[in-house]
Write an enzyme that holds these catalytic residues in place. Structure first.
Site, PDB file in Angstrom:
ATOM      1  N   LYS A 220       0.838  -1.209   0.000  1.00  0.00           N
ATOM      2  CA  LYS A 220       0.000   0.000   0.000  1.00  0.00           C
ATOM      3  C   LYS A 220       0.865   1.248   0.000  1.00  0.00           C
ATOM      4  O   LYS A 220       0.643   2.179  -0.788  1.00  0.00           O
ATOM      5  CB  LYS A 220      -0.923  -0.017   1.220  1.00  0.00           C
TER       6      LYS A 220
ATOM      7  N   ARG B 195      -3.584   2.870   8.434  1.00  0.00           N
ATOM      8  CA  ARG B 195      -3.877   1.615   7.734  1.00  0.00           C
ATOM      9  C   ARG B 195      -2.649   0.711   7.709  1.00  0.00           C
ATOM     10  O   ARG B 195      -1.521   1.181   7.601  1.00  0.00           O
ATOM     11  CB  ARG B 195      -4.293   1.886   6.280  1.00  0.00           C
TER      12      ARG B 195
ATOM     13  N   GLY C  45      -8.222  -7.308   4.004  1.00  0.00           N
ATOM     14  CA  GLY C  45      -9.146  -7.532   5.112  1.00  0.00           C
ATOM     15  C   GLY C  45      -8.563  -8.262   6.306  1.00  0.00           C
ATOM     16  O   GLY C  45      -9.246  -8.455   7.313  1.00  0.00           O
TER      17      GLY C  45
ATOM     18  N   MET D 235      -5.817  -7.420   8.214  1.00  0.00           N
ATOM     19  CA  MET D 235      -5.290  -6.573   9.290  1.00  0.00           C
ATOM     20  C   MET D 235      -6.191  -5.357   9.480  1.00  0.00           C
ATOM     21  O   MET D 235      -7.210  -5.221   8.824  1.00  0.00           O
ATOM     22  CB  MET D 235      -3.849  -6.191   8.971  1.00  0.00           C
TER      23      MET D 235
ATOM     24  N   ARG E 281      -3.441  -1.433  -6.138  1.00  0.00           N
ATOM     25  CA  ARG E 281      -2.611  -2.625  -6.013  1.00  0.00           C
ATOM     26  C   ARG E 281      -2.956  -3.547  -7.166  1.00  0.00           C
ATOM     27  O   ARG E 281      -4.036  -3.441  -7.758  1.00  0.00           O
ATOM     28  CB  ARG E 281      -2.854  -3.334  -4.677  1.00  0.00           C
TER      29      ARG E 281
ATOM     30  N   HIS F   4      -1.420 -41.386   0.984  1.00  0.00           N
ATOM     31  CA  HIS F   4      -1.750 -42.257  -0.139  1.00  0.00           C
ATOM     32  C   HIS F   4      -2.959 -41.734  -0.892  1.00  0.00           C
ATOM     33  O   HIS F   4      -2.983 -41.677  -2.125  1.00  0.00           O
ATOM     34  CB  HIS F   4      -2.021 -43.686   0.378  1.00  0.00           C
TER      35      HIS F   4
ATOM     36  N   GLU G  91      16.082 -42.078  -2.538  1.00  0.00           N
ATOM     37  CA  GLU G  91      15.074 -41.693  -1.541  1.00  0.00           C
ATOM     38  C   GLU G  91      15.557 -41.956  -0.122  1.00  0.00           C
ATOM     39  O   GLU G  91      14.801 -41.759   0.833  1.00  0.00           O
ATOM     40  CB  GLU G  91      13.768 -42.454  -1.797  1.00  0.00           C
TER      41      GLU G  91
ATOM     42  N   SER H 129      16.407 -40.981 -10.138  1.00  0.00           N
ATOM     43  CA  SER H 129      15.107 -40.333  -9.979  1.00  0.00           C
ATOM     44  C   SER H 129      14.911 -40.112  -8.485  1.00  0.00           C
ATOM     45  O   SER H 129      14.969 -41.061  -7.706  1.00  0.00           O
ATOM     46  CB  SER H 129      13.980 -41.202 -10.539  1.00  0.00           C
TER      47      SER H 129
ATOM     48  N   CYS I 298      10.370 -37.684  -9.074  1.00  0.00           N
ATOM     49  CA  CYS I 298       9.092 -38.339  -9.365  1.00  0.00           C
ATOM     50  C   CYS I 298       8.145 -38.314  -8.177  1.00  0.00           C
ATOM     51  O   CYS I 298       7.064 -38.881  -8.231  1.00  0.00           O
ATOM     52  CB  CYS I 298       9.308 -39.781  -9.817  1.00  0.00           C
TER      53      CYS I 298
ATOM     54  N   TYR J 278      14.320 -33.469 -15.792  1.00  0.00           N
ATOM     55  CA  TYR J 278      12.858 -33.502 -15.871  1.00  0.00           C
ATOM     56  C   TYR J 278      12.245 -33.532 -14.474  1.00  0.00           C
ATOM     57  O   TYR J 278      12.920 -33.829 -13.484  1.00  0.00           O
ATOM     58  CB  TYR J 278      12.375 -34.717 -16.671  1.00  0.00           C
TER      59      TYR J 278
END
Length: 916
Positions: free
Chosen positions: A38, A109, A118, A120, A359, A481, A788, A807, A874, A894
């Site tokens: 603001k 403000r 809205g 604060m 804004r 899951h 993993e 992966s 993955c 990827y």
């Protein structure tokens, strides 16, 4: 002189306050971190010559000081710095703060660097007391106006600063009770019908209520009022609704808020005054039309709080054509300057227009796409900027089934909202409650829409999940899951809905804190975008994009959002460097992924192929075999199923890469749990019930997720690996003979040492060579591993010697690195996020400092041995935009995600490349 603190070492004052007035300001739009959104935009509007009432911004650094120093302020802030800033406002307007004859009134403000509408607090008309109100009345020649401002100020200050707000939302607001009682006594409906005398009485009653309820006297000193208001604004940074909003929008708590102090302009002085809120374009549809609302003879809260019914902004053109012309010109100026759709607030005082705020406007997903593409075509932005304007998650709104918003709102207003859980699978679904997968499948066969409701799901629920419109669980998190499989299948899912209590035996679900009971067969609706659970059915439909791409029920020319989506995806593919794959186990899932632009399969979970029909029976016979001969007999039953599965998957994907993970989960997940199911299995196997139950008990593990699973299964029972590799290679050979070249990528799960991969890879190569020799068909294939386990990540240089690719299984890697169960962490992660232990849920977005560092180390070490080592992720993080950006920076090849997340990942990858 700019304010505030003097540095002892360099004798340089640290600036905490930044002034702005018409034509000049000490800040600009680039200073959001310091001035908040603001304050930065008020400064920017002042700099470009828009009519902004003068004021000043107290920087976010004061807020962080306030919390770091036990609710105190930098030295001299209120003693000299703020009074000096106030004097500049007084000089600009010829008024004086606290002057009983010509008082300056101000607004106070909040303003964080990220928009938190809205959340604060704000205080208007500050500076009024029993003396200055008379000065305002005389100066304006409008006593009613002056006392209306005083009434508003006492109410707002009493609420925000003095704490006269009901603890229980069901309780009546004391101020509202007083106001309504006075209006009823006078026989009037609108606040505007109250006269000066009535407003004076209301002010008296308000002050009395404050003293009675809080024990505090309303302060008369304007400077005391200002200090209280500034403190309240900083306190509101940590109110409950602000904390919840920050958690939902991943806004760090350490940012703090700025505080904006600005001269009041009045929209409530008479019929030539007014106030409004508008958007430079339609925030719901993106159409290039001026969109908003206003009220004459009103202040700002009258519009936003719904105290009076506002009018559409187009009416302003009829009622005040000159003001509308000016406002429409400012609309154009702001769009040209910011090159974006803007949200603005304005006030008209005695026929003069003032700008109070601007804004970048919040907008729906469809609107975001349309605005970006339209602004590109209008020459305001280029295609790169258009991509950066759209949050990838906004694409979900174009892809998921949707409820009619009016019908949904009507259902909520009718009391049908049961609970809220985690919005684990976006979209809308409605159907009949089923508490188990078998019943869900049966009900679906009868043509009924089904919602599978479980305490928590397991792989054995897959057949029920597959036929369900949506999935609801009492327990589990965003990567449980239920959530994982739902996203992969494109299912709506609300997970971890702890307000529900599910009783399978009674076939019912109770709602905590109420008498509501829902039973099997009752209709229920899920909004997976918001996490809302609603009783009864609501009509849903597929989005236009899905109807074009997947269903084929709509022509592109008949789908207004299609061209915008197509253009956006074309731009995304132009700039991204990461490839996007999908997690898919079946040909239909793979086909869906292809329609969304997937370039391969990054994870085929083979365990999902063993459920349903005779497959689960053969799988159980294999697990419970008493000797190798029995195990091989059962495995040979599974071989043709696996071969057909892989053939269908390869054929659907063509020459694109397909990564197949060998059997991974603990064996107990495939076994029956109830005595009745065990009895049925024993009969089918022709073995005594007690023997089968004992064998199942023998397989019990105290911590199965760290037990006999992954590569350990294949090393202990190599016949399982041999069967799976044989099925993969025979399917690939068959397709090669049909003229289609496929390159399977065989992935070994849960490796923690290089020897585990070497042993398994040797078995894979031996089996593959045998199949190729038997088929007389050459097939290229790759052997890699899922990283993993933390040990695998830090020994990647050794493991890479036996791997063609890595992966990263970020779901388990996160669990093991943090020592947290992804399914149980919901008990404490919300509190952790509240305390900024984690800015985001690490099971939703990669923990870059910890898990991300392991991935980066692993990638660098692996490529030090094999520079062309293929790298990807993955886990479900592959569809999270922040995680995609990390993968881009880490140099991965990827990411792989659920089919319905592919467009999100494509856009996120493009944005990552543009931001790099």
């Amino acid at each position: 002189m700019p304010t505030s603190e003097i540095s002892s070492s360099k004798n340089v004052r640290k600036q905490y306050i930044y002034k702005f007035s018409g034509g000049r300001a000490e800040g600009d739009a680039s200073m959001k971190n310091l001035l908040g959104g603001k304050g930065a935009n008020l400064a920017e509007m002042a700099n470009i010559g828009l009519p902004v009432p003068p004021g000043f911004t107290i920087s976010t650094e004061v807020c962080t000081w306030y919390y770091e120093h036990q609710q105190s302020y930098p030295e001299n802030l209120f003693e000299s710095d703020i009074p000096e800033a106030l004097r500049s406002v007084e000089e600009a307007l010829g008024k004086k703060f606290g002057d009983p004859e010509n008082p300056l009134l101000i607004s106070v403000r909040s303003g964080a660097r990220a928009s938190m509408p809205g959340m604060m607090d704000t205080i208007l008309n500050l500076g009024l007391n029993d003396r200055t109100v008379e000065g305002l009345a005389a100066k304006s020649s409008n006593p009613r106006f002056a006392w209306d401002c005083y009434r508003r100020f006492v109410q707002m200050y009493g609420d925000v600063v003095l704490g006269l707000r009901p603890a229980d939302k069901k309780q009546k607001d004391p101020f509202e009770e007083i106001l309504e009682a006075e209006k009823e006594k006078l026989g009037v409906r609108e606040d505007t019908e109250l006269g000066t005398t009535e407003l004076q009485e209301i002010v008296r009653l308000y002050k009395k209520a404050i003293l009675e309820h809080t024990g505090r006297t309303f302060p008369d000193d304007p400077h005391e009022q200002l200090q209280g208001a500034v403190g309240a604004v900083f306190e509101s940074w940590n109110n409950e609704r602000a904390q919840v909003y920050r958690r939902l929008n991943h806004i760090p708590g350490y940012w703090g808020t700025a505080c904006n102090v600005q001269a009041m302009v009045f929209g409530n002085m008479g019929e030539d005054c007014g106030t409004g809120v508008a958007f430079t374009r339609d925030a719901a549809t993106g159409e290039n039309v001026f969109y908003g609302e206003f009220l004459m003879n009103a202040q700002g809260e009258d519009v936003v709080a719904g105290i009076r019914t506002p009018l559409e902004i187009a009416r302003l053109k009829e009622e005040k054509p000159e003001i509308y012309r000016q406002l429409d010109g400012i609309r154009t100026t702001l769009e040209q300057h910011y090159r974006d759709m803007m949200d603005i607030e304005f006030t008209i005082e005695s026929g003069t227009l003032y700008m109070l705020q601007c804004r970048v406007g919040k907008r729906t997903g469809p609107a975001a796409l349309k605005i970006a593409v339209d602004m590109f075509r209008e020459g305001l932005i280029d295609d790169r900027e258009a991509l950066l304007r759209i949050e990838p998650e906004q694409l979900n709104q174009l892809l998921r089934p949707v409820f009619d918003m009016k019908e949904k709102q009507a259902a909520i207003e009718a009391g049908r909202l049961l609970a809220k859980g985690l919005n684990a699978g976006p979209g809308a679904a409605t159907g009949k409650i089923c508490f188990n997968a078998t019943d869900a499948a049966e009900l679906s066969r009868r043509g009924e829409a089904v919602i599978l409701v479980r305490i928590e799901t397991s792989p054995e629920d897959i057949k029920g999940m597959a036929v369900s419109e949506g999935i609801l669980t009492e327990r589990g998190g965003m990567t449980s899951h239920a959530a994982l499989v739902a996203r992969q299948m494109g299912k709506v899912c609300v997970a971890g809905c702890g307000a529900l209590s599910i009783d399978y035996q009674k076939g019912e679900m109770r709602v905590e804190g109420s008498e509501i009971v829902l039973r099997e067969g009752d209709d229920i609706s899920l909004d997976g975008t918001t996490g809302e659970v609603i009783a009864g059915s609501l009509p849903t439909r597929n989005s236009e994009i899905v109807e074009v791409l997947v269903d084929g029920t709509r022509k592109p020319e008949d789908a207004p959002s299609w061209e915008v989506y197509r253009q956006l995806m074309e731009w995304a593919d132009r700039y991204r460097r990461l490839q996007i794959r999908a997690n898919a186990d079946q040909p239909d899932q793979a086909a869906t992924a292809l329609t969304f632009g997937a370039e391969g399969i990054g994870l085929c979970r083979t365990e999902h192929m063993f459920f349903g029909g005779e497959r689960i029976q053969a799988m159980r016979e294999m697990i419970l075999a008493d000797n190798l001969e029995e195990r091989n007999t059962a495995i040979q039953k599974l071989l043709p199923y696996q071969r057909d599965d892989f053939y269908g998957l390869f054929r659907t994907m063509g020459s694109r890469p397909v990564t197949i993970r060998l059997l991974d989960p603990p064996l107990h997940e495939f076994l029956p749990g109830s005595d009745e199911e065990i009895m049925r299995l024993a009969l089918k196997m022709g073995k005594p019930y007690e023997h089968v139950k004992e064998r199942i008990a023998d397989l019990h593990e105290f911590n199965p997720m760290l037990g006999l699973r992954g590569c350990r299964l294949g090393i202990l029972h190599p016949e399982i690996t041999i069967m799976q590799v044989q099925a993969i290679m025979e399917a690939a050979c068959r397709l090669r003979q049909e003229g289609l070249e496929v390159v399977p990528e065989i992935m070994v799960p849960l490796v923690s040492t290089h020897r585990e991969l070497e042993i398994t890879a040797e078995l894979i190569h031996k089996t593959a060579r045998s199949v190729v020799a038997e088929q007389w068909t050459g097939v290229r294939y790759l052997v890699g591993t899922m990283i993993e386990v933390p040990r695998a990540a830090i020994t990647s240089a050794e493991i890479a010697r036996a791997a063609d690719f890595f992966s990263y299984g970020t779901n388990d890697l996160t669990q093991m690195t943090l020592g947290m169960s992804r399914d149980d962490s919901g008990q404490y992660l919300p509190s952790y996020q509240q305390h900024d232990v984690f800015a985001r849920n690490p099971f939703e977005s990669i923990d870059i400092a910890g898990v991300g560092k392991l991935i980066s180390m692993s990638a660098a070490d692996g490529r030090s041995v094999k520079p062309d080592l293929k790298l990807g992720i993955c886990g479900e993080h592959g569809g999270d935009p922040a995680s995609v950006e990390f993968c881009h920076k880490a140099g991965l090849n990827y990411v792989s995600c659920s089919p319905y997340r592919v467009p999100v990942a494509r856009l996120a990858a493009a944005r990552a490349a543009l931001l790099d």
